[in-house]
Scaffold this active site. Structure first.
Site, mmCIF file in Angstrom:
data_model
loop_
_atom_site.group_PDB
_atom_site.id
_atom_site.type_symbol
_atom_site.label_atom_id
_atom_site.label_comp_id
_atom_site.label_asym_id
_atom_site.label_seq_id
_atom_site.Cartn_x
_atom_site.Cartn_y
_atom_site.Cartn_z
ATOM 1 N N ASP A 140 0.843 -0.898 0.081
ATOM 2 C CA ASP A 140 -0.686 0.390 0.352
ATOM 3 C C ASP A 140 1.087 1.170 -0.316
ATOM 4 O O ASP A 140 2.070 1.161 0.529
ATOM 5 C CB ASP A 140 -0.594 -0.472 1.287
ATOM 6 N N GLY A 184 -16.118 2.882 3.598
ATOM 7 C CA GLY A 184 -14.334 3.410 3.636
ATOM 8 C C GLY A 184 -13.632 3.057 2.300
ATOM 9 O O GLY A 184 -12.447 3.424 2.266
ATOM 10 N N GLN A 185 -14.346 2.571 1.323
ATOM 11 C CA GLN A 185 -13.563 2.397 0.452
ATOM 12 C C GLN A 185 -13.660 3.249 -0.396
ATOM 13 O O GLN A 185 -14.332 4.368 -0.678
ATOM 14 C CB GLN A 185 -14.643 1.722 -0.596
ATOM 15 N N HIS A 244 -10.505 -4.662 -3.633
ATOM 16 C CA HIS A 244 -9.212 -5.529 -2.610
ATOM 17 C C HIS A 244 -9.219 -5.750 -1.461
ATOM 18 O O HIS A 244 -10.521 -5.557 -0.275
ATOM 19 C CB HIS A 244 -8.499 -4.355 -2.492
#
Ligand code: 5GP
Ligand code: ZN
Length: 114
Positions: free
Chosen positions: A30, A93-94, A100
């Protein structure tokens, strides 16, 4: 899905620090890590979110979890413990609309989440 940032990573148009790849999934670090290990595991096929999983494509979920297991072992997280997170939709919260799974590890994670 030319505008999808994760499809661009899959196509190599945007660089990413890949930690795992096979014919169906890739995994990469990330950009904004929330723990010492923070890997994103994504299907190579564009699926917007878990809302789009059905009987015809749900095989990808087990495939992703086998990949997560391999990555967790490779990073030495399997005995320490780790967390897998999927954010779905706005209240979940995407922020990237390509399904993913976050693999988080390397520190004590709190529960419940904020
Ligand atoms: P979400 O909030 O949708 O569950 O997670 C999206 C994640 O993608 C965030 O943790 C964010 O840091 C990460 N991210 C967004 N853009 C990029 C990028 O271009 N490269 C990488 N490696 N991660 C990204
Ligand atoms: Zn995509």
């Amino acid at each position: 899905m030319s505008e999808c940032i994760f499809c661009k990573i899959i196509n190599g148009d945007i660089p990413a620090n890949k930690v795992y790849e096979d014919d169906k999934v890739i995994a990469f670090n990330d950009l904004n890590p929330q723990s010492p290990t923070h890997v994103l595991i994504i299907p190579k096929k564009h699926i917007p979110s878990v809302n789009y999983i059905d009987e015809n494509n749900s095989d990808i979920i087990s495939h992703i979890f086998v990949a997560i297991n391999k990555i967790a072992k490779e990073k030495g997280l399997d005995n320490q413990g780790y967390r897998i997170v999927n954010n779905c939709g706005e209240l979940g919260g995407q922020t990237v609309e390509h399904m993913h799974f976050h693999l988080l590890g390397g520190r004590q994670l709190q529960w419940p989440p904020g």
